[in-house]
Design a protein around this motif. Structure first.
Motif, short mmCIF file in Angstrom:
data_model
loop_
_atom_site.label_atom_id
_atom_site.label_comp_id
_atom_site.label_asym_id
_atom_site.label_seq_id
_atom_site.Cartn_x
_atom_site.Cartn_y
_atom_site.Cartn_z
N GLU A 16 -2.84 17.77 -4.73
CA GLU A 16 -1.62 17.82 -3.92
C GLU A 16 -1.80 17.02 -2.64
O GLU A 16 -0.89 16.30 -2.21
CB GLU A 16 -1.27 19.26 -3.57
CG GLU A 16 -0.87 20.11 -4.76
CD GLU A 16 -0.69 21.56 -4.36
OE1 GLU A 16 0.41 21.90 -3.87
OE2 GLU A 16 -1.65 22.33 -4.52
N GLN A 19 -1.52 13.36 -3.42
CA GLN A 19 -0.13 12.97 -3.61
C GLN A 19 0.58 12.80 -2.27
O GLN A 19 1.35 11.84 -2.09
CB GLN A 19 0.61 14.00 -4.46
CG GLN A 19 0.21 13.99 -5.91
CD GLN A 19 0.86 15.12 -6.69
OE1 GLN A 19 1.20 16.16 -6.14
NE2 GLN A 19 1.01 14.92 -7.99
N LEU A 20 0.33 13.70 -1.34
CA LEU A 20 0.96 13.60 -0.02
C LEU A 20 0.50 12.36 0.72
O LEU A 20 1.30 11.68 1.38
CB LEU A 20 0.67 14.86 0.81
CG LEU A 20 1.38 16.13 0.35
CD1 LEU A 20 0.90 17.33 1.16
CD2 LEU A 20 2.89 15.97 0.49
N GLN A 23 2.27 9.42 -0.87
CA GLN A 23 3.69 9.40 -0.46
C GLN A 23 3.82 8.88 0.97
O GLN A 23 4.74 8.11 1.27
CB GLN A 23 4.29 10.80 -0.57
CG GLN A 23 4.49 11.27 -1.98
CD GLN A 23 4.88 12.73 -2.06
OE1 GLN A 23 5.08 13.40 -1.06
NE2 GLN A 23 4.96 13.25 -3.28
N HIS A 24 2.92 9.30 1.83
CA HIS A 24 2.95 8.85 3.22
C HIS A 24 2.71 7.35 3.29
O HIS A 24 3.38 6.65 4.07
CB HIS A 24 1.89 9.61 4.03
CG HIS A 24 1.93 9.33 5.49
ND1 HIS A 24 2.95 9.73 6.31
CD2 HIS A 24 1.06 8.67 6.28
CE1 HIS A 24 2.71 9.34 7.53
NE2 HIS A 24 1.56 8.69 7.55
#
Length: 100
Positions: A16, A19-20, A23-24
């Motif tokens: 997770e 993924q963050l 995305q950032h």
């Protein structure tokens, strides 16, 4: 980055967090520039675990405990990942996996 940060069920998993981070990076419109993320997990032998980390955006997955890397193999893999990350290969997926 470990897949399990804490034994608490509410804790964020490493996949997770990866993924963050990815995305950032996209939100910042960095183009082909990205962080190199190496996930270190004691579950590296579980194919499902390895796949989840790669799908999340890990560049490499290493098993724990680490063996003695006096032969330079760990350093060579990190150098290769950093070199690949520096190349302007838009959308290219780095997939270096240490079989440890």
């Amino acid at each position: 980055m470990d897949e399990i940060f804490s034994l608490e069920s509410t804790a964020m998993r490493g996949s997770e967090a990866i993924q963050l981070i990815r995305q950032h990076e996209k939100a910042l419109a960095l183009g082909s520039k990205r962080l190199v993320i190496i996930s270190c997990t004691s579950n590296a032998n579980l194919e499902e675990q390895r796949r989840a980390l790669f799908v999340a955006g890990a560049d490499a997955v290493w098993g724990k405990p680490f063996p003695d890397f006096v032969d330079g193999s760990m350093q060579a893999e990190v150098a290769a990942l950093l070199e690949a990350a520096a190349q302007p290969a838009e959308g290219a997926k780095m997939a270096a996996v240490a079989e440890l």
